[in-house]
Design a protein around this motif. Structure first.
Motif, PDB file in Angstrom:
ATOM      1  N   LEU A  29     -16.684  -0.423   4.611  1.00 34.78           N
ATOM      2  CA  LEU A  29     -15.399  -0.971   4.162  1.00 34.78           C
ATOM      3  C   LEU A  29     -14.230  -0.308   4.876  1.00 34.78           C
ATOM      4  N   ARG A  30     -14.406   0.929   5.275  1.00 28.43           N
ATOM      5  CA  ARG A  30     -13.346   1.590   6.035  1.00 28.43           C
ATOM      6  C   ARG A  30     -13.238   0.984   7.439  1.00 28.43           C
ATOM      7  N   GLN A  31     -14.377   0.653   8.023  1.00 26.11           N
ATOM      8  CA  GLN A  31     -14.334  -0.003   9.335  1.00 26.11           C
ATOM      9  C   GLN A  31     -13.606  -1.336   9.242  1.00 26.11           C
ATOM     10  N   LEU A  32     -13.887  -2.067   8.168  1.00 23.97           N
ATOM     11  CA  LEU A  32     -13.248  -3.374   7.982  1.00 23.97           C
ATOM     12  C   LEU A  32     -11.739  -3.214   7.819  1.00 23.97           C
ATOM     13  N   ILE A  33     -11.341  -2.247   7.002  1.00 19.60           N
ATOM     14  CA  ILE A  33      -9.907  -2.032   6.767  1.00 19.60           C
ATOM     15  C   ILE A  33      -9.197  -1.680   8.082  1.00 19.60           C
ATOM     16  N   ARG A  34      -9.823  -0.822   8.850  1.00 24.24           N
ATOM     17  CA  ARG A  34      -9.183  -0.429  10.127  1.00 24.24           C
ATOM     18  C   ARG A  34      -8.967  -1.644  11.024  1.00 24.24           C
ATOM     19  N   ARG A  35      -9.983  -2.496  11.108  1.00 26.68           N
ATOM     20  CA  ARG A  35      -9.824  -3.679  11.956  1.00 26.68           C
ATOM     21  C   ARG A  35      -8.735  -4.599  11.405  1.00 26.68           C
ATOM     22  N   ALA A  36      -8.738  -4.801  10.102  1.00 32.61           N
ATOM     23  CA  ALA A  36      -7.761  -5.712   9.492  1.00 32.61           C
ATOM     24  C   ALA A  36      -6.334  -5.215   9.719  1.00 32.61           C
ATOM     25  N   VAL A  37      -6.149  -3.907   9.619  1.00 30.45           N
ATOM     26  CA  VAL A  37      -4.814  -3.337   9.852  1.00 30.45           C
ATOM     27  C   VAL A  37      -4.432  -3.490  11.323  1.00 30.45           C
ATOM     28  N   ARG A  38      -5.389  -3.161  12.177  1.00 31.20           N
ATOM     29  CA  ARG A  38      -5.135  -3.214  13.625  1.00 31.20           C
ATOM     30  C   ARG A  38      -4.784  -4.637  14.055  1.00 31.20           C
ATOM     31  N   GLU A  39      -5.481  -5.598  13.493  1.00 30.50           N
ATOM     32  CA  GLU A  39      -5.303  -7.000  13.908  1.00 30.50           C
ATOM     33  C   GLU A  39      -4.331  -7.758  13.005  1.00 30.50           C
ATOM     34  N   GLU A 535      -7.978   2.157  -1.846  1.00 31.35           N
ATOM     35  CA  GLU A 535      -7.786   1.655  -0.474  1.00 31.35           C
ATOM     36  C   GLU A 535      -6.676   0.602  -0.477  1.00 31.35           C
ATOM     37  N   PRO A 536      -6.148   0.262   0.695  1.00 24.14           N
ATOM     38  CA  PRO A 536      -5.079  -0.744   0.744  1.00 24.14           C
ATOM     39  C   PRO A 536      -5.563  -2.086   0.201  1.00 24.14           C
ATOM     40  N   LEU A 537      -4.645  -2.840  -0.344  1.00 29.49           N
ATOM     41  CA  LEU A 537      -4.952  -4.222  -0.731  1.00 29.49           C
ATOM     42  C   LEU A 537      -4.968  -5.068   0.536  1.00 29.49           C
ATOM     43  N   ILE A 538      -5.826  -6.066   0.555  1.00 30.07           N
ATOM     44  CA  ILE A 538      -5.945  -6.854   1.788  1.00 30.07           C
ATOM     45  C   ILE A 538      -4.638  -7.587   2.087  1.00 30.07           C
ATOM     46  N   GLU A 539      -3.885  -7.947   1.047  1.00 27.72           N
ATOM     47  CA  GLU A 539      -2.627  -8.668   1.294  1.00 27.72           C
ATOM     48  C   GLU A 539      -1.542  -7.756   1.870  1.00 27.72           C
ATOM     49  N   ASP A 540      -1.800  -6.442   1.868  1.00 29.76           N
ATOM     50  CA  ASP A 540      -0.799  -5.504   2.391  1.00 29.76           C
ATOM     51  C   ASP A 540      -1.026  -5.141   3.850  1.00 29.76           C
ATOM     52  N   VAL A 541      -2.192  -5.455   4.395  1.00 28.72           N
ATOM     53  CA  VAL A 541      -2.511  -4.882   5.701  1.00 28.72           C
ATOM     54  C   VAL A 541      -1.648  -5.440   6.833  1.00 28.72           C
ATOM     55  N   ALA A 542      -1.191  -6.685   6.685  1.00 31.84           N
ATOM     56  CA  ALA A 542      -0.400  -7.269   7.775  1.00 31.84           C
ATOM     57  C   ALA A 542       0.875  -6.473   8.016  1.00 31.84           C
ATOM     58  N   ALA A 543       1.368  -5.817   6.957  1.00 25.51           N
ATOM     59  CA  ALA A 543       2.616  -5.071   7.089  1.00 25.51           C
ATOM     60  C   ALA A 543       2.387  -3.591   7.356  1.00 25.51           C
ATOM     61  N   MET A 544       1.129  -3.197   7.472  1.00 22.29           N
ATOM     62  CA  MET A 544       0.844  -1.768   7.653  1.00 22.29           C
ATOM     63  C   MET A 544       0.745  -1.414   9.132  1.00 22.29           C
ATOM     64  N   ALA A 545       1.155  -0.188   9.454  1.00 23.43           N
ATOM     65  CA  ALA A 545       0.923   0.318  10.801  1.00 23.43           C
ATOM     66  C   ALA A 545      -0.524   0.772  10.864  1.00 23.43           C
ATOM     67  N   PRO A 546      -1.146   0.728  12.043  1.00 21.51           N
ATOM     68  CA  PRO A 546      -2.547   1.112  12.133  1.00 21.51           C
ATOM     69  C   PRO A 546      -2.855   2.488  11.555  1.00 21.51           C
ATOM     70  N   ALA A 547      -1.907   3.399  11.629  1.00 27.00           N
ATOM     71  CA  ALA A 547      -2.174   4.738  11.097  1.00 27.00           C
ATOM     72  C   ALA A 547      -2.105   4.754   9.580  1.00 27.00           C
ATOM     73  N   GLY A 548      -1.715   3.620   8.995  1.00 28.67           N
ATOM     74  CA  GLY A 548      -1.458   3.610   7.560  1.00 28.67           C
ATOM     75  C   GLY A 548      -2.688   3.466   6.696  1.00 28.67           C
ATOM     76  N   GLU A 549      -3.868   3.516   7.321  1.00 24.57           N
ATOM     77  CA  GLU A 549      -5.057   3.393   6.504  1.00 24.57           C
ATOM     78  C   GLU A 549      -5.140   4.548   5.523  1.00 24.57           C
ATOM     79  N   ALA A 550      -5.586   4.218   4.325  1.00 24.91           N
ATOM     80  CA  ALA A 550      -5.678   5.255   3.291  1.00 24.91           C
ATOM     81  C   ALA A 550      -6.604   6.362   3.743  1.00 24.91           C
ATOM     82  N   ALA A 551      -6.216   7.589   3.469  1.00 29.73           N
ATOM     83  CA  ALA A 551      -7.073   8.713   3.833  1.00 29.73           C
ATOM     84  C   ALA A 551      -8.236   8.784   2.865  1.00 29.73           C
TER      85      ALA A 551
END
Lengths: 551, 192
Positions: A29-39, A535-551
Motif C-alpha cells: 500500500l505504501r508503494q501504491l501511495i507513492r505512485r499515486a502521489v507522484r502521478e 495514510e493519506p486519503l486517496i482524494e488528497d494525493v493530487a494536491a500532495m507533493a511527492p515528499a508528502g507521503e505519510a511517514a
C-alpha cells in the motif's frame, strides 16, 4: 562502505519471526501511495445514490495517467445475526468491485445483481477486484450518532478500533470470473504485487468515511457535522483474514522469495550506510514517535500478542533512550539494528527493521519493483541433475527440517485440506478427523525429508528425470527443492503440520507485506488488521507533493 | 457457455487432474497446460475431461523406450497409448539431444496435451494434433518460445464444467461438525 550480509533465511523465515512482521515503506500500500502521489491521481465521486439509511450505490472514479478505474460500491441492509467475518457468511453490509474504466448504467445494474452475492455471483474481465465489508456495528453507529448531533466522535475510542468497516474478502486474479492478473500485469500502475487489491481497499476507505458522513447528514441536515479531517486521515479499513490465505506464501515460493529478498536487501543497504544524516535522523525520530503512539493503542485479547505488544512497548522505550547514541557511531544503522538484535524481542526487532528503512526511500524504494514474479509459465524441473546432487541440495536447504522428528505424532498432528463445503483451505487434526488421505501438498518439511530418503535408495548417478519417470508422486517435492535451492527465501523454515503451528504467524507475514497494522489474532487461525490507517486519503494525493507521503 | 478466467481454467484443471489420479506435481503442470489450450481453443474443457477420464488407460514411457528416443532410434508401437503428460514431463525434464530430433513417437494418447505441455519449452509437436484420442506425433525443435497471448478466456459448457467439478471434488474433504467449528478458526464471532 562496508557490505552487510543479508539476514539469512534460517533467521528470517522462522514462523515466530514471521509472526512478528511489521509493515515497511516497501509494503504494497505504501508503494501504491507513492505512485499515486507522484502521478497525481485524481478521484471523483461519479455517483453517490444512497438513501437516508445509507443504502444504495456509489461510484468513485480514479484517474491515473493512462487509465480510469472505478470503485463500484453497493450498500445493502443486513440483519445483525447475518453479520460475520467468516468466509461462510452469505450476506454483507457492503460489496464492491474495482471496475476497469467507468461503468455505465447497464454495467452498474449488472454489477448490482452480482456483487452483493459475492462468490455466488458471476463476473467478467471488466472487474479487476471483488470485495465486501461489514460495519464495525457499534462504532459505526456511535460515530454516525455523534456526527448527527453535530459533534465529533470520541477520538481514543475511534482510533482504538481504527476503522468503521472491515473487509472480509478481497479477491483478485480471476476469481469468480474477474480479470486474470495477466491482463493487468503489464500496466505500470498495477504491475506490482496486489496493487489492484490495495487500490480497491484505499477507495473503500473513502467510501466508508463518506458513508458515515452521509448517514449523519440525512439524520440531521441542519446540524450534522462532517468527520474531522484529522480523524478521517487516522482511520483505515479493517480486515478479517482467515486460514484460506495461509497457504499463499507456501504455494507461491517465487513470489515469497521476491518479497523477502527485497526487504532484506533494503535492510542490508541501510545497515551499510556509513553515517546518518540529520534528515534521516529526523524521519526516524518521527516514525519512532508515531509507532509508539500506535503501539499504545494496539489492543488484542490474544495472550501471546498482548505479551508481544507489551514487550514492544519496552523495546521502543529503550530505542528512544539509545538511538541518539547509536546513530552517532560508525555504520549507525547497523549499530542500531545490532542493538535491537541483542536486546529486543522479535516484535521489537522487526519493528526496528521497519523504522530503520523509513528514512531511506532514495536508497531502497526502487526495490519495490522487484517484489513480483511471473509464475504463469511454471517452474521447470532440471531432470538432468543426479539423484545424489538433488539429495545433497535437499539436505543443505532443509537441514532445519532434520530437527523435526516426524515419528512423533505431535510433529504430524495436522493436515491441510480443501473443504468440500466452502472450497477453502482448512487445517485438520490427522489423528482425530477423517480426510488425511486427501492432504494438500503443504507439508513442506516432511515431504522434503521423505524425498531425501527416497533418493537415498536410488543409484547416485541416476538422473532426476529417470527417478520422476518411475516415481511421479515426488514431482511437487522435487520442483520445490530445486526452487528453494535457487531462491532461499522461498521456504518457511518450520514444520507446517505440527501441533504447535499457529497459522496466524503466516497470515501476519503476508499482511505486513500488504502494509497492515494493528494485528489482532482472534484465534490461532484468523486475525483482524487495519489497512491505510494514518495514510493519506486517496482524494488528497493530487494536491500532495511527492515528499508528502505519510511517514 | 460459461466464460472462465484463465486462472479458473488452471485451478479447476489442476484439481480435476489430481482428482483423476495424477500426482500433485503433474496436476500442477496440467493446470498450466490447460491454460495454454484455453488461450487458443474453445474445446479446452472437453480436452481436460478426456484427460481426467482416461488417466488409467495410458501408460508412461518405459525407460528402455525413452532410452531409444534419446539415441535417435526408431520408436516401437505399444499396445497401450502413451500418457501425453508423463511423456511430456520426461521430455521437459531431460530435453532430447539435438541429434535425436526430430523424433517420431507412435501411439500417443490425447496428443493435444503433449503439445500443450511442450509449449513452454524449446520443443514442439510438428503438426497440429487436434482432438485425436491417439496419434503418432513428431517432436521437433522450436525456433523460439512464443509469448502466451493475454486477454483470452476459457469458455466451457455447463455439462463439461459439472463433470470437471466432480473430478475436482475428489480432492475435497467433506465437513464434519468438528471441522466446521475448528477448521477455519472458529471460536469467537463478531463482537463489535
Amino acid at each position: 562502505m562496508t557490505a552487510i550480509a543479508l539476514r539469512p533465511p534460517e533467521v528470517v523465515m522462522r514462523l515466530q519471526r514471521l509472526g512478528a512482521a511489521h509493515p515497511t515503506r516497501l509494503s504494497f500500500l505504501r508503494q501504491l501511495i507513492r505512485r499515486a502521489v507522484r502521478e497525481k491521481w485524481r478521484v471523483r465521486k461519479d455517483r453517490f445514490d444512497l438513501d437516508d439509511k445509507g443504502f444504495g450505490r456509489a461510484v468513485y472514479a480514479v484517474e491515473t495517467p493512462a487509465r480510469t478505474y472505478s470503485l463500484v460500491a453497493f450498500s445493502t441492509p443486513l440483519d445483525d445475526e447475518k453479520r460475520s467475518d467468516r468466509v461462510i457468511a452469505q450476506a454483507w453490509d457492503t460489496s464492491y468491485v474495482l471496475y476497469d474504466g467507468l461503468p455505465d448504467d447497464a454495467e452498474i445494474a449488472r454489477l448490482e445483481a452480482n456483487a452483493p452475492l459475492q462468490e455466488a455471483g458471476r463476473y467478467t474481465r471488466s472487474e479487476l477486484v471483488l470485495a465486501r465489508a461489514n460495519k464495525s456495528v457499534r462504532l459505526f453507529e456511535e460515530v454516525a450518532a455523534a456526527l448527527a448531533q453535530g459533534r465529533q466522535p470520541h477520538e481514543e475510542q475511534l482510533l482504538g478500533v481504527g476503522y468503521l468497516l472491515r473487509t472480509t474478502a478481497v479477491y483478485g486474479n480471476g476469481k469468480f470470473g474477474i480479470a486474470d492478473r495477466d491482463e493487468i500485469a503489464a500496466r505500470p500502475e498495477l504491475a506490482g504485487s496486489f496493487q489492484a487489491e490495495m487500490l480497491t481497499v484505499w477507495l473503500i476507505r473513502s467510501f466508508t468515511l463518506d458513508l458515515v458522513d452521509h448517514i449523519a447528514y440525512r439524520r440531521n441536515p441542519a446540524g450534522a457535522a462532517g468527520l474531522a479531517p484529522d480523524l478521517r486521515r487516522a482511520l483505515g479499513v479493517g480486515n478479517a483474514t482467515g486460514l484460506g490465505m495461509a497457504p499463499f506464501l507456501v504455494r507461491h515460493p517465487l513470489l515469497t522469495h521476491s518479497w523477502f529478498l527485497a526487504r532484506e536487501t533494503a535492510l542490508a543497504r541501510v545497515r551499510a550506510e556509513p553515517q546518518a544524516g540529520a534528515a534521516e535522523r529526523e524521519v526516524f525520530s518521527k516514525a519512532l514517535a508515531e509507532l509508539r503512539r500506535r503501539v499504545a493503542r494496539w489492543h488484542s485479547d490474544d495472550a501471546r500478542q498482548a505479551a508481544a505488544t507489551c514487550s514492544l512497548t519496552g523495546d521502543l522505550d529503550a530505542l528512544v533512550e539509545n538511538f541518539d547514541r547509536l546513530l552517532a557511531q560508525p555504520s549507525p544503522w547497523d549499530a542500531l539494528y545490532r542493538f535491537a538484535e541483542d536486546h529486543f524481542s522479535l516484535e521489537g526487532q522487526e519493528a526496528c527493521v521497519s523504522l530503520i528503512l523509513e528514512p531511506h526511500g532514495a536508497l531502497i524504494d526502487e526495490l519495490g519493483d522487484t517484489m513480483k514474479a511471473d509464475e504463469t509459465p511454471g517452474h521447470g524441473i532440471d531432470g538432468t541433475m543426479s539423484c545424489a546432487s538433488l539429495r545433497q541440495a535437499l539436505l543443505d536447504c532443509y537441514s532445519w527440517a532434520t530437527k523435526v522428528d516426524f515419528a512423533d505424532p505431535a510433529a504430524n498432528a495436522r493436515f491441510w485440506y480443501v473443504s468440500a463445503e466452502k472450497l477453502e483451505p482448512r487445517l485438520g487434526e490427522r489423528f482425530e478427523e477423517d480426510g488425511a488421505e486427501l492432504e494438500q501438498p503443504l507439508a513442506t518439511a516432511r515431504d522434503a525429508l521423505s524425498l531425501a530418503e527416497a533418493l537415498a535408495g536410488e543409484p547416485p548417478s541416476a538422473s532426476v528425470a529417470d527417478f520422476l519417470l518411475r516415481r511421479p508422486e515426488w514431482r511437487h517435492a522435487v520442483r520445490r527443492a530445486q526452487i528453494v535451492a535457487k531462491f532461499p527465501y522461498a521456504e518457511i523454515h518450520d514444520n507446517l503440520i505440527g501441533a504447535d503451528l499457529r497459522p496466524v504467524d503466516i497470515l501476519r507475514a503476508k499482511l505486513a507485506f500488504f502494509g497492515a497494522r494493528s494485528f489482532d489474532p482472534r484465534s490461532d487461525r484468523w486475525l483482524r488488521i487495519a489497512l491505510f490507517s494514518g495514510e493519506p486519503l486517496i482524494e488528497d494525493v493530487a494536491a500532495m507533493a511527492p515528499a508528502g507521503e505519510a511517514a | 457457455m460459461i466464460d472462465l478466467s484463465l486462472n479458473e481454467v488452471e485451478t479447476l484443471s489442476a484439481k480435476a487432474a489430481r482428482g483423476g489420479g495424477f500426482s500433485w506435481g503433474l496436476a500442477e503442470d496440467i493446470g498450466r497446460a490447460a491454460r495454454r489450450i484455453a488461450v487458443e481453443d474453445d474445446k479446452w474443457g472437453v480436452a481436460m475431461l478426456s484427460l481426467a477420464e482416461n488417466v488409467q488407460s495410458f501408460a508412461p514411457p518405459d525407460p528402455a523406450r525413452a532410452a531409444r528416443w534419446r539415441k535417435g532410434e526408431a520408436d516401437k508401437p505399444a499396445e497401450t497409448p502413451l500418457c501425453p503428460i508423463r511423456t511430456a514431463a520426461l521430455l521437459l525434464d531431460d530435453p532430447l539431444p539435438a541429434s535425436a530430433l526430430p523424433l517420431a513417437i507412435v501411439g500417443v494418447g490425447l496428443p493435444i496435451w503433449l503439445d500443450a505441455m511442450l509449449r513452454r519449452s524449446a520443443l514442439r509437436v510438428a503438426r497440429p494434433v487436434g482432438p485425436a484420442t491417439r496419434a503418432d506425433v513428431v517432436i521437433e525443435h522450436r525456433p523460439e518460445i512464443g509469448q502466451q497471448p493475454t486477454g483470452r478466456r476459457g469458455a466451457i459448457d455447463e455439462r463439461t464444467l459439472a463433470a470437471l467439478n466432480s473430478f475436482a471434488a475428489r480432492t475435497y474433504v467433506p465437513e464434519s461438525e468438528r471441522s466446521r467449528v475448528r477448521g477455519a478458526g472458529g471460536g469467537r464471532v463478531d463482537d463489535e
